[in-house]
Design a protein around this motif. Structure first.
Motif, PDB file in Angstrom:
ATOM      1  N   LEU A 191      42.005  42.141  30.685  1.00 31.53           N
ATOM      2  CA  LEU A 191      41.585  41.642  31.118  1.00 31.53           C
ATOM      3  C   LEU A 191      39.895  41.485  30.397  1.00 31.53           C
ATOM      4  O   LEU A 191      39.216  40.913  29.670  1.00 31.53           O
ATOM      5  CB  LEU A 191      40.699  41.989  32.890  1.00 31.53           C
ATOM      6  N   GLY A 242      48.068  43.755  39.397  1.00 27.54           N
ATOM      7  CA  GLY A 242      46.903  42.790  40.743  1.00 27.54           C
ATOM      8  C   GLY A 242      47.612  42.052  41.540  1.00 27.54           C
ATOM      9  O   GLY A 242      46.603  41.878  42.269  1.00 27.54           O
ATOM     10  N   ASN A 279      35.404  43.081  38.420  1.00 28.28           N
ATOM     11  CA  ASN A 279      35.447  42.402  39.698  1.00 28.28           C
ATOM     12  C   ASN A 279      37.422  43.114  39.521  1.00 28.28           C
ATOM     13  O   ASN A 279      37.628  43.575  40.925  1.00 28.28           O
ATOM     14  CB  ASN A 279      35.917  41.657  39.998  1.00 28.28           C
ATOM     15  N   TYR A 280      37.814  42.486  38.714  1.00 25.09           N
ATOM     16  CA  TYR A 280      39.425  43.721  38.876  1.00 25.09           C
ATOM     17  C   TYR A 280      39.511  44.794  38.781  1.00 25.09           C
ATOM     18  O   TYR A 280      40.363  45.541  39.351  1.00 25.09           O
ATOM     19  CB  TYR A 280      40.463  42.625  37.242  1.00 25.09           C
ATOM     20  N   THR A 281      38.422  45.260  37.941  1.00 23.63           N
ATOM     21  CA  THR A 281      39.304  46.994  37.982  1.00 23.63           C
ATOM     22  C   THR A 281      38.416  47.802  38.950  1.00 23.63           C
ATOM     23  O   THR A 281      38.993  48.154  39.159  1.00 23.63           O
ATOM     24  CB  THR A 281      37.827  47.222  36.674  1.00 23.63           C
ATOM     25  N   CYS A 284      45.262  46.284  33.455  1.00 26.08           N
ATOM     26  CA  CYS A 284      43.826  46.164  33.770  1.00 26.08           C
ATOM     27  C   CYS A 284      43.224  46.284  32.261  1.00 26.08           C
ATOM     28  O   CYS A 284      42.239  45.030  31.945  1.00 26.08           O
ATOM     29  CB  CYS A 284      43.283  47.651  33.902  1.00 26.08           C
ATOM     30  N   ASN A 339      38.121  46.709  42.380  1.00 27.36           N
ATOM     31  CA  ASN A 339      39.089  46.031  43.304  1.00 27.36           C
ATOM     32  C   ASN A 339      40.275  46.673  43.519  1.00 27.36           C
ATOM     33  O   ASN A 339      40.749  46.768  44.396  1.00 27.36           O
ATOM     34  CB  ASN A 339      39.736  43.909  43.596  1.00 27.36           C
ATOM     35  N   GLN A 340      40.810  46.591  41.946  1.00 24.10           N
ATOM     36  CA  GLN A 340      42.585  47.647  41.545  1.00 24.10           C
ATOM     37  C   GLN A 340      41.959  49.130  41.404  1.00 24.10           C
ATOM     38  O   GLN A 340      43.041  49.832  41.474  1.00 24.10           O
ATOM     39  CB  GLN A 340      43.106  47.121  40.568  1.00 24.10           C
ATOM     40  N   LYS A 353      34.813  38.932  35.957  1.00 24.56           N
ATOM     41  CA  LYS A 353      36.727  38.734  35.943  1.00 24.56           C
ATOM     42  C   LYS A 353      37.312  39.830  35.928  1.00 24.56           C
ATOM     43  O   LYS A 353      38.216  40.707  36.550  1.00 24.56           O
ATOM     44  CB  LYS A 353      37.332  37.987  34.761  1.00 24.56           C
TER      45      LYS A 353
END
Length: 207
Positions: free
Chosen positions: A33, A7, A110-112, A30, A114-115, A107
């Motif tokens: 995290l 990411g 949001n990562y999942t 992913c 956003n990506q 975290k």
């Protein structure tokens, strides 16, 4: 073609509508995290389990020795519904104030999200891996040489060194003897045997 990445922000350059490259997100990054968040909230398993199902599907595809086209069909049929379930659960988590108050869960959520566009792109290319771990492992020789490379001489020399590293590690991934490949490459360059530069890449080399 396709590129599989983690990411890191700079890779978002491939997400534009006019991009000639299909950007595919790494599901190992992913998943990591969510594993980190697991000790603080067992609900992380709601995402970890279906990601595991996706990797089991990939193992099955390899065992069946499917072509990239067949893998794409299987992913659409088997992995597509898993992705939809993951996305639905992550969206629901994002709306839960208690979950989002947990820093590690926030975290991961949001990562999942956003990506998500790049993570879902595995459905578009059956030749691409859903994890880029193997390529990252190929970076280990470079990492071990960092101290030596501090005195490499110039930015041009560093770029050339990285280029050679890339060729050699690509040879290893394709079960090619790097010495045979480089001999072939230099002969082609010296004698002008091949006009198409793409044909000189290790993945197209035949001894």
């Amino acid at each position: 073609g396709s590129i599989s990445t983690d990411g890191y922000t700079v890779y978002r350059m491939y997400d534009g509508e006019d991009s000639m490259v299909l950007h595919i997100g790494c599901w190992t990054h992913c998943r990591r995290l969510w594993v980190d968040a697991l000790p603080s909230d067992r609900r992380a398993m709601d995402i970890i389990d279906p990601i595991g199902d996706m990797f089991r599907n990939e193992d099955l595809f390899r065992m069946m020795k499917l072509s990239s086209g067949q893998i794409k069909e299987k992913r659409l049929k088997l992995t597509g519904p898993i992705l939809e379930r993951i996305h639905h659960k992550v969206v629901m988590m994002m709306q839960d104030a208690k979950i989002m108050a947990n820093e590690l869960m926030r975290k991961a959520v949001n990562y999942t999200l956003n990506q998500w566009k790049s993570l879902r792109n595995i459905l578009k290319d059956g030749a691409a891996e859903i994890s880029n771990n193997l390529c990252e492992q190929r970076m280990k020789p470079v990492k071990l040489l960092l101290k030596n490379c501090m005195n490499i001489g110039s930015e041009d020399a560093a770029g050339n060194s990285a280029f050679i590293f890339s060729l050699i590690e690509s040879c290893k991934l394709n079960d090619i003897d790097p010495q045979d490949y480089l001999k072939h490459l230099f002969e082609c360059i010296l004698w002008g045997k091949v006009c198409d530069r793409k044909a000189l890449l290790p993945c197209f080399y035949k001894s």
